[in-house]
Design a protein around this motif. Structure first.
Motif, PDB file in Angstrom:
ATOM      1  N   ASP A 129      75.577  58.598 101.380  1.00 51.82           N
ATOM      2  CA  ASP A 129      75.705  56.988 101.044  1.00 51.82           C
ATOM      3  C   ASP A 129      76.379  56.725  99.770  1.00 51.82           C
ATOM      4  O   ASP A 129      76.347  57.600  98.605  1.00 51.82           O
ATOM      5  N   ASP A 130      77.156  56.033  99.981  1.00 51.51           N
ATOM      6  CA  ASP A 130      77.949  55.237  98.896  1.00 51.51           C
ATOM      7  C   ASP A 130      78.251  56.028  97.684  1.00 51.51           C
ATOM      8  O   ASP A 130      77.945  55.873  96.514  1.00 51.51           O
TER       9      ASP A 130
ATOM     10  N   SER B 228      85.093  54.551 105.841  1.00 47.41           N
ATOM     11  CA  SER B 228      85.415  54.795 104.566  1.00 47.41           C
ATOM     12  C   SER B 228      86.911  54.648 104.413  1.00 47.41           C
ATOM     13  O   SER B 228      87.618  55.471 105.441  1.00 47.41           O
TER      14      SER B 228
ATOM     15  N   ALA C 160      78.018  55.777 104.615  1.00 44.31           N
ATOM     16  CA  ALA C 160      79.071  56.602 104.472  1.00 44.31           C
ATOM     17  C   ALA C 160      79.798  56.345 102.917  1.00 44.31           C
ATOM     18  O   ALA C 160      79.396  55.651 102.226  1.00 44.31           O
ATOM     19  N   PRO C 161      80.572  57.583 102.670  1.00 43.40           N
ATOM     20  CA  PRO C 161      81.495  57.267 101.290  1.00 43.40           C
ATOM     21  C   PRO C 161      81.874  56.063 101.199  1.00 43.40           C
ATOM     22  O   PRO C 161      82.570  55.258 101.975  1.00 43.40           O
ATOM     23  N   ARG C 162      81.960  55.666  99.863  1.00 40.58           N
ATOM     24  CA  ARG C 162      82.547  54.130  99.683  1.00 40.58           C
ATOM     25  C   ARG C 162      83.996  54.441  99.742  1.00 40.58           C
ATOM     26  O   ARG C 162      84.863  53.668 100.239  1.00 40.58           O
ATOM     27  N   VAL C 163      84.552  55.762  99.185  1.00 37.91           N
ATOM     28  CA  VAL C 163      85.864  55.933  99.342  1.00 37.91           C
ATOM     29  C   VAL C 163      86.185  57.433  99.479  1.00 37.91           C
ATOM     30  O   VAL C 163      85.225  58.345  98.815  1.00 37.91           O
ATOM     31  N   ILE C 164      87.053  58.008  99.964  1.00 38.16           N
ATOM     32  CA  ILE C 164      87.435  59.314 100.179  1.00 38.16           C
ATOM     33  C   ILE C 164      88.805  59.641  99.701  1.00 38.16           C
ATOM     34  O   ILE C 164      89.725  58.954 100.234  1.00 38.16           O
TER      35      ILE C 164
ATOM     36  N   LEU D  24      90.114  49.316  97.071  1.00 43.15           N
ATOM     37  CA  LEU D  24      88.827  48.854  97.504  1.00 43.15           C
ATOM     38  C   LEU D  24      88.542  47.416  97.727  1.00 43.15           C
ATOM     39  O   LEU D  24      87.453  47.313  98.091  1.00 43.15           O
TER      40      LEU D  24
ATOM     41  N   VAL E 243      81.746  58.277  95.874  1.00 43.83           N
ATOM     42  CA  VAL E 243      83.345  58.634  95.896  1.00 43.83           C
ATOM     43  C   VAL E 243      83.395  60.145  96.303  1.00 43.83           C
ATOM     44  O   VAL E 243      82.667  60.928  95.521  1.00 43.83           O
TER      45      VAL E 243
ATOM     46  N   ILE F 231      85.694  57.670 110.415  1.00 41.75           N
ATOM     47  CA  ILE F 231      84.844  57.255 109.456  1.00 41.75           C
ATOM     48  C   ILE F 231      85.149  55.607 108.992  1.00 41.75           C
ATOM     49  O   ILE F 231      86.561  55.608 108.883  1.00 41.75           O
TER      50      ILE F 231
END
Length: 168
Positions: free
Chosen positions: A72-73, A97, A2-6, A167, A75, A95
């Protein structure tokens, strides 16, 4: 994965700028749902709103969000209205993230976005429209967010540092 951060928040809160800087700092890719929508549609968000209507835009936005939540990974910055639907809220809560809400005041956002014609939801009475949107959206942003960062009176580097701190 998933994204590292949203990053979520209203138009003009700095999601794209801060997202690009955070991604660069982390050495990972940056994605913006509005930019992905424009790529897929072959036209600007403003043109989609004006030519196809908000309903068509929201349908495309929902598809893009669903796809990007599987990236994947990265922002990931969401358009201001992307997290508003019940489906989007459920997906964002589910999610792993972290979701960070970049909160901004009308006084700070006004000079940033200039309330120009490229903001289709703000075509009539831009300041009033922005305020009305925020009254409806702020509780949703707050309920989805794992962290809230007040971006008022902060430099880009200060905001990036705060995001990176979340993070850790």
């Amino acid at each position: 994965m998933a994204p590292r951060v949203i990053l979520i928040g209203p138009m003009g809160s700095g999601k794209t700028t801060i997202g690009q800087l955070v991604a660069s700092n982390l050495g990972i890719a940056f994605r913006d749902t509005d930019h992905v929508i424009e790529e897929r549609a072959g036209k600007s968000v403003s043109d989609i709103f004006l030519e196809d209507g908000e309903d068509e835009f929201r349908i495309l936005e929902k598809k893009v969000l669903r796809d990007e939540l599987l990236s994947d990974d990265t922002v990931l910055a969401l358009g201001g209205g992307a997290p508003i639907s019940v489906d989007a809220q459920s997906a964002l809560r589910a999610i792993a993230s972290p979701v960070i809400y970049l909160d901004i005041s009308l006084a700070t956002v006004a000079p940033r976005i200039g309330f120009n014609r490229d903001r289709p939801l703000l075509l009539h009475n831009p300041r009033g429209q922005w305020q009305t949107l925020m009254e409806a959206r702020r509780p949703i942003y707050e309920s989805i967010a794992d962290s809230v960062i007040d971006v008022n009176e902060k430099s880009e580097s200060e905001i990036v540092s705060l995001v990176l701190e979340v993070l850790k």
